[in-house]
Design an enzyme around this catalytic site. Structure first.
Site, short mmCIF file in Angstrom:
data_model
loop_
_atom_site.label_atom_id
_atom_site.label_comp_id
_atom_site.label_asym_id
_atom_site.label_seq_id
_atom_site.Cartn_x
_atom_site.Cartn_y
_atom_site.Cartn_z
N HIS A 246 2.94 6.11 -1.66
CA HIS A 246 3.60 7.24 -1.01
C HIS A 246 5.12 7.16 -1.09
O HIS A 246 5.81 7.64 -0.20
CB HIS A 246 3.17 7.32 0.46
CG HIS A 246 1.71 7.51 0.65
ND1 HIS A 246 1.08 8.70 0.36
CD2 HIS A 246 0.74 6.67 1.07
CE1 HIS A 246 -0.22 8.58 0.59
NE2 HIS A 246 -0.45 7.37 1.03
N LYS B 261 -4.82 10.36 -8.64
CA LYS B 261 -4.68 10.59 -7.19
C LYS B 261 -4.75 12.10 -6.99
O LYS B 261 -3.82 12.82 -7.34
CB LYS B 261 -3.33 10.04 -6.71
CG LYS B 261 -3.08 10.24 -5.21
CD LYS B 261 -3.23 8.95 -4.43
CE LYS B 261 -2.94 9.17 -2.95
NZ LYS B 261 -3.21 8.00 -2.12
N HIS C 29 0.83 -1.21 0.00
CA HIS C 29 0.00 0.00 0.00
C HIS C 29 0.87 1.26 0.00
O HIS C 29 0.66 2.17 -0.82
CB HIS C 29 -0.91 -0.02 1.23
CG HIS C 29 -1.90 1.11 1.25
ND1 HIS C 29 -3.09 1.05 0.57
CD2 HIS C 29 -1.87 2.32 1.85
CE1 HIS C 29 -3.76 2.18 0.76
NE2 HIS C 29 -3.03 2.97 1.53
#
Length: 313
Positions: free
Chosen positions: A196, A241, A180
């Site tokens: 990220h 995003k 993730h």
């Protein structure tokens, strides 16, 4: 040249000075240990020397789930990266090998091969040999949160970052903290979740899977190429995003050490700590998924030591 720790990017929701009262106080103890880890991070890349970024224009507002987005950055975010330096860092070269091990879509069960398990093992071994993770372990041991036994600590990291779980109900084991945070996932074919990490961003951009759309910040804030935390907008495999955030230039072990400490020092499902690292004030957000990590990311509040100047007025 003064390389600032991070730039002048602030998430839109946290810039009003009136919110200062409701914001938690700076966690000085965590700020101290994180600054130590920052100084120990020998695999960190130096802006202007090891890589160059081009932040370009301010991104526009996009609804979550929308695929229509204006491009305010005609060039890639990364104009160049010293790949030799990346490949020569053992943790990063082993990190590369993990990036192709995952199903992008949540709801699709992960098939983990013995080769992939071996790659995870080698990556964790390399991370555990860095001064960054050794220092993080000593800190956690002093707090009674981790074992000084390397095998036990490695297993703890494995559970936090690599244990597979259900992110979507009624499906196989489709996600992990590492996937993730560091690799990124898509959900229901409509949105990007997680994602990220700057190295993955760079590689996906280089391979034309990702298009940087511009930075996210308020009017008075202009990021520059020395920024070490960016809030940005991008599309990936056709999905958008609206606002993502990531450290830029840091090593995987630095990010893992930071978020592991926040994860283990708290038990709430969602934890936000306010820290100063170098000249920058940021929130570190960690959300748990049982004994594993659901997500973790930095959220920039102020930089250029602006928070220090504000409070001195």
């Amino acid at each position: 040249v003064v390389h600032r720790f991070c730039g002048v990017l602030v998430l839109l929701t946290v810039f009003l000075s009136g919110l200062d009262a409701s914001r938690p106080a700076v966690n000085q103890e965590l700020s101290n240990i994180f600054n130590e880890l920052w100084r120990l991070d020998v695999n960190r890349m130096t802006p202007g020397i090891d890589y160059n970024i081009s932040v370009q224009g301010r991104a526009s507002y996009v609804n979550q789930g929308s695929h229509v987005v204006q491009d305010h950055a005609s060039q890639p975010l990364f104009s160049n990266v010293n790949e030799n330096k990346l490949k020569n860092a053992t943790t990063i070269s082993r990190f590369f090998k993990l990036l192709d091990n995952y199903e992008r879509s949540t709801g699709v069960a992960e098939q983990v091969t013995t080769e992939e398990l071996a790659e995870i093992n080698l990556f964790l071994d390399a991370v555990l040999q860095t001064e960054v993770m050794k220092r993080a372990q000593r800190y956690l041991v002093s707090k009674g949160k981790s074992s000084s036994n390397l095998v036990h600590f490695k297993n703890q990291l494995r559970v936090i970052w690599f244990h597979l779980y259900h992110r979507q109900r009624n499906t196989g084991l489709d996600s992990s903290g590492f996937e993730h945070v560091f690799v990124g996932e898509t959900k229901s074919g409509t949105e990007i979740v997680g994602f990220h990490n700057w190295i993955q961003f760079y590689l996906q951009e280089k391979n034309m899977h990702l298009d940087y759309k511009g930075y996210k910040a308020r009017d008075v804030d202009l990021p520059d190429q020395d920024d070490h935390v960016l809030n940005l907008q991008f599309s990936w495999h056709g999905l958008v995003k609206p606002v993502g955030s990531a450290f830029i230039g840091t090593s995987p072990e630095f990010e893992m050490a930071l978020f592991t400490i926040v994860f283990l020092m708290n038990t709430d499902r969602s934890t936000t700590v306010l820290v100063n690292i170098d000249q920058c004030q940021m929130e570190l957000v960690v959300i748990r998924h049982g004994r594993s990590l659901g997500t973790a990311y930095p959220k920039l509040l102020s930089s250029n030591s602006r928070h220090l100047r504000q409070h001195s007025h």
